[in-house]
Design a protein around this motif. Structure first.
Motif, PDB file in Angstrom:
ATOM      1  N   LEU A 120       0.844  -1.190   0.000  1.00 13.24           N
ATOM      2  CA  LEU A 120       0.000   0.000   0.000  1.00 13.24           C
ATOM      3  C   LEU A 120       0.881   1.242   0.000  1.00 13.24           C
ATOM      4  O   LEU A 120       1.888   1.291   0.731  1.00 13.24           O
ATOM      5  CB  LEU A 120      -0.888   0.065   1.245  1.00 13.24           C
ATOM      6  N   MET A 121       0.498   2.231  -0.797  1.00 16.28           N
ATOM      7  CA  MET A 121       1.148   3.535  -0.772  1.00 16.28           C
ATOM      8  C   MET A 121       0.083   4.579  -0.460  1.00 16.28           C
ATOM      9  O   MET A 121      -0.859   4.764  -1.231  1.00 16.28           O
ATOM     10  CB  MET A 121       1.825   3.881  -2.089  1.00 16.28           C
ATOM     11  N   PHE A 122       0.232   5.235   0.687  1.00 16.68           N
ATOM     12  CA  PHE A 122      -0.687   6.263   1.149  1.00 16.68           C
ATOM     13  C   PHE A 122      -0.118   7.617   0.767  1.00 16.68           C
ATOM     14  O   PHE A 122       1.029   7.928   1.104  1.00 16.68           O
ATOM     15  CB  PHE A 122      -0.829   6.198   2.673  1.00 16.68           C
ATOM     16  N   LYS A 123      -0.906   8.446   0.097  1.00 18.38           N
ATOM     17  CA  LYS A 123      -0.480   9.796  -0.258  1.00 18.38           C
ATOM     18  C   LYS A 123      -1.049  10.732   0.793  1.00 18.38           C
ATOM     19  O   LYS A 123      -2.269  10.855   0.941  1.00 18.38           O
ATOM     20  CB  LYS A 123      -0.959  10.148  -1.657  1.00 18.38           C
ATOM     21  N   THR A 124      -0.145  11.369   1.545  1.00 20.47           N
ATOM     22  CA  THR A 124      -0.560  12.128   2.717  1.00 20.47           C
ATOM     23  C   THR A 124       0.365  13.308   2.954  1.00 20.47           C
ATOM     24  O   THR A 124       1.183  13.649   2.095  1.00 20.47           O
ATOM     25  CB  THR A 124      -0.644  11.194   3.941  1.00 20.47           C
ATOM     26  N   THR A 125       0.251  13.914   4.131  1.00 26.86           N
ATOM     27  CA  THR A 125       1.084  15.052   4.503  1.00 26.86           C
ATOM     28  C   THR A 125       1.853  14.735   5.785  1.00 26.86           C
ATOM     29  O   THR A 125       1.475  13.827   6.544  1.00 26.86           O
ATOM     30  CB  THR A 125       0.224  16.301   4.750  1.00 26.86           C
ATOM     31  N   ARG A 126       2.887  15.515   6.042  1.00 29.61           N
ATOM     32  CA  ARG A 126       3.650  15.342   7.284  1.00 29.61           C
ATOM     33  C   ARG A 126       2.751  15.517   8.511  1.00 29.61           C
ATOM     34  O   ARG A 126       2.902  14.807   9.507  1.00 29.61           O
ATOM     35  CB  ARG A 126       4.802  16.340   7.359  1.00 29.61           C
ATOM     36  N   ALA A 127       1.827  16.455   8.438  1.00 29.58           N
ATOM     37  CA  ALA A 127       0.940  16.721   9.575  1.00 29.58           C
ATOM     38  C   ALA A 127       0.058  15.517   9.907  1.00 29.58           C
ATOM     39  O   ALA A 127      -0.271  15.277  11.066  1.00 29.58           O
ATOM     40  CB  ALA A 127       0.073  17.949   9.295  1.00 29.58           C
ATOM     41  N   CYS A 128      -0.317  14.746   8.888  1.00 30.29           N
ATOM     42  CA  CYS A 128      -1.184  13.579   9.096  1.00 30.29           C
ATOM     43  C   CYS A 128      -0.413  12.317   9.478  1.00 30.29           C
ATOM     44  O   CYS A 128      -1.019  11.341   9.933  1.00 30.29           O
ATOM     45  CB  CYS A 128      -1.992  13.300   7.830  1.00 30.29           C
ATOM     46  N   TYR A 129       0.910  12.330   9.304  1.00 28.88           N
ATOM     47  CA  TYR A 129       1.670  11.091   9.490  1.00 28.88           C
ATOM     48  C   TYR A 129       1.496  10.462  10.871  1.00 28.88           C
ATOM     49  O   TYR A 129       1.262   9.244  10.951  1.00 28.88           O
ATOM     50  CB  TYR A 129       3.164  11.273   9.175  1.00 28.88           C
ATOM     51  N   PRO A 130       1.625  11.199  11.971  1.00 31.03           N
ATOM     52  CA  PRO A 130       1.502  10.517  13.272  1.00 31.03           C
ATOM     53  C   PRO A 130       0.169   9.776  13.435  1.00 31.03           C
ATOM     54  O   PRO A 130       0.143   8.638  13.917  1.00 31.03           O
ATOM     55  CB  PRO A 130       1.645  11.655  14.294  1.00 31.03           C
ATOM     56  N   ALA A 131      -0.921  10.387  13.035  1.00 32.32           N
ATOM     57  CA  ALA A 131      -2.229   9.734  13.158  1.00 32.32           C
ATOM     58  C   ALA A 131      -2.360   8.578  12.177  1.00 32.32           C
ATOM     59  O   ALA A 131      -2.956   7.540  12.515  1.00 32.32           O
ATOM     60  CB  ALA A 131      -3.346  10.746  12.938  1.00 32.32           C
ATOM     61  N   LEU A 132      -1.814   8.728  10.982  1.00 23.66           N
ATOM     62  CA  LEU A 132      -1.851   7.626  10.015  1.00 23.66           C
ATOM     63  C   LEU A 132      -1.041   6.439  10.517  1.00 23.66           C
ATOM     64  O   LEU A 132      -1.500   5.298  10.457  1.00 23.66           O
ATOM     65  CB  LEU A 132      -1.336   8.088   8.652  1.00 23.66           C
ATOM     66  N   GLU A 133       0.137   6.699  11.052  1.00 19.87           N
ATOM     67  CA  GLU A 133       0.948   5.604  11.597  1.00 19.87           C
ATOM     68  C   GLU A 133       0.208   4.895  12.730  1.00 19.87           C
ATOM     69  O   GLU A 133       0.201   3.657  12.807  1.00 19.87           O
ATOM     70  CB  GLU A 133       2.302   6.106  12.092  1.00 19.87           C
ATOM     71  N   ALA A 134      -0.433   5.652  13.598  1.00 16.14           N
ATOM     72  CA  ALA A 134      -1.200   5.050  14.705  1.00 16.14           C
ATOM     73  C   ALA A 134      -2.343   4.196  14.173  1.00 16.14           C
ATOM     74  O   ALA A 134      -2.587   3.083  14.675  1.00 16.14           O
ATOM     75  CB  ALA A 134      -1.730   6.144  15.628  1.00 16.14           C
ATOM     76  N   LEU A 135      -3.041   4.684  13.149  1.00 16.14           N
ATOM     77  CA  LEU A 135      -4.124   3.909  12.530  1.00 16.14           C
ATOM     78  C   LEU A 135      -3.590   2.606  11.943  1.00 16.14           C
ATOM     79  O   LEU A 135      -4.179   1.535  12.137  1.00 16.14           O
ATOM     80  CB  LEU A 135      -4.797   4.743  11.439  1.00 16.14           C
ATOM     81  N   LEU A 136      -2.471   2.693  11.235  1.00 16.80           N
ATOM     82  CA  LEU A 136      -1.896   1.495  10.619  1.00 16.80           C
ATOM     83  C   LEU A 136      -1.441   0.496  11.672  1.00 16.80           C
ATOM     84  O   LEU A 136      -1.673  -0.705  11.538  1.00 16.80           O
ATOM     85  CB  LEU A 136      -0.742   1.873   9.686  1.00 16.80           C
ATOM     86  N   ARG A 137      -0.798   0.971  12.719  1.00 19.76           N
ATOM     87  CA  ARG A 137      -0.350   0.061  13.786  1.00 19.76           C
ATOM     88  C   ARG A 137      -1.542  -0.635  14.452  1.00 19.76           C
ATOM     89  O   ARG A 137      -1.499  -1.825  14.733  1.00 19.76           O
ATOM     90  CB  ARG A 137       0.458   0.813  14.834  1.00 19.76           C
ATOM     91  N   ALA A 138      -2.597   0.133  14.704  1.00 20.67           N
ATOM     92  CA  ALA A 138      -3.777  -0.425  15.397  1.00 20.67           C
ATOM     93  C   ALA A 138      -4.497  -1.460  14.541  1.00 20.67           C
ATOM     94  O   ALA A 138      -5.016  -2.449  15.064  1.00 20.67           O
ATOM     95  CB  ALA A 138      -4.729   0.707  15.777  1.00 20.67           C
TER      96      ALA A 138
END
Length: 105
Positions: A55-73
Motif C-alpha cells: 500500500l502507498m498512502f499519499k498524505t502530509t507530514r501533519a497527518c503522518y503521526p495519526a496515520l501511523e497510529a491507525l496502521l499500527r492499530a
C-alpha cells in the motif's frame, strides 16, 4: 513540500482494502494505491518468500503521526513495516489536492 508517500504491506487484498478505506475515510490520506508484490525476507531465523499487497498512502507530514497510529492499530502483522518517504517534487495542483483532501486530527 510537505507531501509524504507512506508504505506498508499486508497479506491480502481484504486487509489492504480495510486499511486504505479507513485512512481515506478519516482523511489521513488523500489516496491509497495497492499492488501485488513478492517479498523475500528473514523472519524468526528462516528465509521466507510470499506474496503480499503493498500500500502507498499519499498524505502530509501533519497527518503522518495519526496515520501511523491507525496502521499500527489495524495492521495484521506482528512487526509491520510502516515507513514514509518525502515527495521531493509533485505538480502544484496535485500537491494542493492532497493537502485539501487530508486533515490532521
Amino acid at each position: 513540500m510537505d507531501m509524504l508517500a507512506v508504505f506498508t504491506t499486508v497479506a491480502d487484498q481484504v486487509q489492504a482494502d480495510a486499511l486504505a478505506l479507513a485512512a481515506v475515510e478519516q482523511r489521513l490520506a488523500a489516496c491509497v494505491q495497492t499492488e501485488s508484490i513478492g517479498s523475500t525476507y528473514r523472519w524468526q531465523d528462516e528465509v521466507v518468500r510470499e506474496s503480499e499487497i503493498r500500500l502507498m498512502f499519499k498524505t502530509t507530514r501533519a497527518c503522518y503521526p495519526a496515520l501511523e497510529a491507525l496502521l499500527r492499530a489495524g495492521h495484521p502483522y506482528d512487526l509491520p513495516a510502516i515507513y514514509a518517504l518525502p515527495v521531493v517534487n509533485a505538480s502544484a495542483a496535485y500537491e494542493s489536492w492532497v493537502d485539501a483532501e487530508t486533515q490532521a486530527p
